[in-house]
Design a protein around this motif. Structure first.
Motif, PDB file in Angstrom:
ATOM      1  N   TRP A 103      12.318  16.972  84.237  1.00  0.00           N
ATOM      2  CA  TRP A 103      12.510  17.463  85.334  1.00  0.00           C
ATOM      3  C   TRP A 103      13.037  17.436  86.628  1.00  0.00           C
ATOM      4  CZ3 TRP A 103      10.778  22.600  85.097  1.00  0.00           C
ATOM      5  CH2 TRP A 103      10.606  23.279  84.196  1.00  0.00           C
ATOM      6  N   ILE A 104      13.959  17.952  87.200  1.00  0.00           N
ATOM      7  CA  ILE A 104      14.751  18.071  88.793  1.00  0.00           C
ATOM      8  C   ILE A 104      13.972  19.321  88.340  1.00  0.00           C
ATOM      9  CG2 ILE A 104      16.183  15.989  87.518  1.00  0.00           C
ATOM     10  CD1 ILE A 104      18.942  18.593  87.721  1.00  0.00           C
ATOM     11  N   SER A 105      14.429  18.894  90.412  1.00  0.00           N
ATOM     12  CA  SER A 105      14.314  20.163  92.288  1.00  0.00           C
ATOM     13  C   SER A 105      15.347  19.793  92.568  1.00  0.00           C
ATOM     14  CB  SER A 105      12.921  20.110  93.162  1.00  0.00           C
ATOM     15  OG  SER A 105      13.254  20.498  93.490  1.00  0.00           O
ATOM     16  N   THR A 106      16.148  20.629  93.090  1.00  0.00           N
ATOM     17  CA  THR A 106      17.362  20.457  93.270  1.00  0.00           C
ATOM     18  C   THR A 106      17.576  21.423  95.103  1.00  0.00           C
ATOM     19  OG1 THR A 106      19.664  20.465  93.899  1.00  0.00           O
ATOM     20  CG2 THR A 106      18.954  21.860  92.129  1.00  0.00           C
ATOM     21  N   TYR A 107      18.182  21.094  95.565  1.00  0.00           N
ATOM     22  CA  TYR A 107      17.915  21.897  97.167  1.00  0.00           C
ATOM     23  C   TYR A 107      19.794  21.711  97.956  1.00  0.00           C
ATOM     24  CZ  TYR A 107      17.032  24.659 101.080  1.00  0.00           C
ATOM     25  OH  TYR A 107      16.881  25.651 102.302  1.00  0.00           O
TER      26      TYR A 107
END
Length: 752
Positions: free
Chosen positions: A252-256
């Motif tokens: 899982w990744i979180s990107t902004y």
């Protein structure tokens, strides 16, 4: 700034003294202080600030007071503006804010505008999740004038990139760029590795999309399209799964990030990526735990309730319905429906009820027993436990309470107490020793008063210290006694065995003990119980033969055994004295060769050791009457002229053992009398006490408020129990058992 950090009184801040900081916090602070670009650390629920030299201009006039302050204390005007961003970061999401403008006044110069890109990076404490976040400011002011300024700006940018890279390495944050005009993606090696790509791979939009989990690919594309829309805000913020190109495990990744537009055309994009696989696993586990908890509460046999600070019920499970709860028991100060009691029977004050204590921050578990009056008028024993509900700041905003129906349990306990009282009354008046051993605590939980009569040790001593009981066991029998106890506890056997004990006065007693398991309602062994009897009087006495001459010692032993005596021979007085304290009752026959004053030392040594064994001395007297008198004064039971005739030896031994038998018979009679008195009813005991005080049937009846005929019947059963044919015999037996005359005022004897 490093000096300021070292000398600040941190104990006055929510972080506490530096010595109490975690290794993780210390490592992050070291990184911040060493970084060349502006960095500010916000740590803990209160977001305490620690910043470096490069960030001083960010704080402007708030420096140096801002060091150690919470965000709310330092920036009250920004709480509402950046609060949502902080909450997002504390939830584990990285945030990037581009082109943030701020005006500064450098020394005495004119105000100057600067723009920054701020990176908000969540930081974990390595144990419980996100503990704070790092804000890194990268200056992006356009229109750099002149070559020198440009070179300085480029150098600062390189330093900023190096510092940002160090921060990213610490927390796993990766920055990247996307060129929307060419479709090229500029990824660091670690990000490429997540997609299963080599470090030198050229990444485009197709390779990026192919590494995304098929179920997430559509919504990721839609999020990217929204970022490309010039009528939107250009933001791109999403979490999704990556499977990569090499068939690796799901991550899982979180990107902004944010798209930059010129003339409504997308020209550049800068973003940050944080792998959140572990966080997602924790969240999934939390959801499963919450699901399990909900299922448990639905099936729980106890009522679970949540109350607000006003004592009103906010929620509860299905089992709570039968308790008819609308508010806490503390909201019933008059005790109309809820009553609790202290150990002395007095009412418990409402401010000591569990819910009231929980609102003060106390935990009451397993709880307080209440007599709860239900709407139908029935009174049911209910156990209530409570604990405070706290918010993030530690304040109490409610109560969680547990309600358990213990009515049957309490009524059973009442019956059990009555039964135990009857048992204790019997045990306290019995000559036998009754004992209970607790398995979990590895200690004697109960020992009846008969223990002191047999062991010579107060029961409270062995209850307080198991070692006192073990030390009293004869050394040769100790292992066997402990093994028998273990068989009862581990195998559930009923074990009968005999062993010896050594009293504090040195006397040795022989005990017959029967132990048995005590089980709980589930059938598990939790205790061992037993009845121990002093059977010393049932054991034949022993003649302890002390003679240094082997032939004479053997001849005497054969003579005594031939007469039916048990014999234990010793070659010397010293050998005998070494074990004398552990010997069973009997008598001593000792021949002494010493013709001086030391010839009677054996008798004195036994007296000094408080060993009560009759001693028959065989020595050369030469007709010296004074010497014989000295021997008797020293404590000898009998004195024989050496060499003694066989008949004289047998007579002396018989006489000594006969006296010992009389003592044992008296003890046996006392024991039987004590047992019979213990078996008497309370009324029979009262009649016996009246007889001991000299009362007649009529005076006893008048004192007890019963008829003389009833007294006569009780008196007949008392005489029968004591085996007495006459009143004097009954009085003697009762006195030997320790029965005292009644203390009531006596009446005059009735004539006739």
């Amino acid at each position: 700034m490093a000096q300021r950090v070292r000398t600040l009184a941190w104990e006055r801040t929510p972080l506490g003294p530096i010595a109490d900081w975690s290794d993780r916090l210390k490592a992050v602070v070291d990184l911040v202080l060493a970084a060349p670009l502006p960095m500010t650390l916000h740590w803990g629920d209160r977001r305490v600030q620690i910043y470096n030299d490069a960030a001083r201009e960010v704080f402007d006039r708030r420096h140096p007071q801002a060091l150690g302050q919470t965000f709310e204390e330092c920036w009250p005007e920004l709480v509402e503006v950046v609060g949502p961003i902080h909450r997002r970061v504390m939830a584990g999401k990285a945030v990037v804010l581009t082109d943030q403008c701020r005006t500064y006044v450098r020394h005495a110069g004119a105000p100057e505008d600067f723009t920054f890109t701020n990176y908000f990076i969540p930081l974990t404490d390595g144990v419980e999740g996100v503990a704070g976040f790092l804000v890194t400011a990268v200056k992006t002011t356009p229109g750099v004038r002149g070559g020198a300024d440009r070179r300085a700006s480029e150098a600062a940018l390189r330093e900023s990139q190096a510092g940002l890279q160090a921060a990213g390495d610490l927390v796993g944050l990766m920055s990247y760029r996307w060129d929307p005009t060419t479709g090229r993606l500029h990824w660091p090696p670690r990000l490429k590795a997540l997609w299963g790509l080599p470090p030198d791979a050229e990444v485009d939009e197709r390779m990026w999309l192919e590494g995304i989990h098929p179920e997430d690919r559509g919504r990721v594309q839609r999020a990217a399209e929204r970022a490309l829309d010039p009528d939107g805000d250009g933001l791109y913020a999403i979490e999704y799964r990556v499977t990569g190109h090499s068939g690796g495990s799901e991550r899982w990744i979180s990107t902004y990030g944010r798209m930059v537009f010129e003339d409504r055309q997308p020209v550049s994009f800068t973003g940050a990526v944080l792998e959140v696989t572990q966080q997602k696993r924790v969240e999934a586990q939390l959801r499963r735990s919450e699901s399990y908890l909900a299922a448990i509460l639905r099936q729980a046999p106890v009522g679970v309730a949540v109350f607000g600070a006003d004592s009103r019920l906010m929620m509860g499970n299905a089992a709570l319905d039968r308790f008819e709860i609308g508010e806490t028991s503390s909201a019933d100060p008059q005790g109309a429906r809820w009553r609790a009691f202290r150990t002395d029977g007095s009412p418990l004050a409402p401010d000591q009820y569990p819910a009231a204590r929980a609102l003060r921050g106390e935990v009451t578990m397993p709880g307080v027993d209440f007599l709860h009056r239900r709407e139908n008028g029935a009174e049911v024993w209910t156990r209530v436990g409570a604990a405070p509900l706290r918010d993030a700041a530690g304040g109490v905003y409610g109560v969680v309470a547990i309600y358990e129906d213990i009515d049957q349990q309490r009524r059973y306990e009442d019956r059990l107490r009555y039964s135990e009282e009857r048992f204790r009354r019997f045990a306290e008046n019995s000559a036998d020793v009754m004992w209970i051993y607790d398995m979990a605590g590895e200690r004697l939980e109960y020992v009846s008063p008969g223990f002191q009569r047999a062991w010579g040790i107060p029961p409270e001593q062995v209850i307080a210290d198991r070692g006192v009981w073990i030390a009293a066991l004869h050394p040769e029998d100790r292992d066997g006694v402990l093994a028998a106890l273990q068989r009862v506890l581990s195998e559930g056997e009923t074990v009968s065995h005999e062993y010896r004990i050594v009293r504090p006065d040195g006397a040795v007693r022989r005990i017959r003990d029967t132990g048995f398991p005590i089980r709980d309602t589930a059938g598990h062994i939790v205790q061992a119980g037993g009845i121990a009897q002093d059977i010393t009087r049932d054991t034949p006495p022993t003649v302890y033969l002390v003679d240094p001459d082997p032939e004479r010692r053997a001849a005497k032993a054969d003579l005594l055994r031939g007469a039916g005596q048990r014999v234990t021979p010793f070659a010397s007085e010293q050998a005998f004295l070494e074990v004398a304290g552990a010997l069973t009752p009997g008598c001593v026959v000792a021949r002494t060769q010493d013709l001086g004053a030391a010839r009677f030392e054996l008798v004195g040594a036994l007296k000094a050791r408080r060993i009560s064994l009759p001693v028959i001395l065989e020595t050369s007297l030469g007709g010296d009457v004074a010497l014989a008198i000295s021997a008797m004064k020293a404590g000898a039971t009998d004195l024989l002229e050496w060499p003694c005739r066989p008949e004289a030896l047998l007579d002396a031994v018989g006489s000594a053992l006969a006296g010992l038998s009389e003592v044992l018979e008296d003890e046996e009679a006392t024991r039987l009398a004590q047992t019979q008195v213990a078996l008497m009813s309370s009324r029979e005991r009262e009649v016996l006490e009246g007889l001991l005080s000299g009362g007649t049937n009529k005076t006893i009846a008048r004192n007890l408020g019963i008829s003389p005929r009833t007294v006569e019947n009780h008196r007949a059963r008392v005489m029968e129990r004591l085996g007495a044919h006459t009143l004097p015999e009954a009085v003697l037996a009762a006195a030997s058992a320790g029965v005292k005359p009644t203390r009531r005022g006596s009446s005059k004897a009735d004539p006739g």
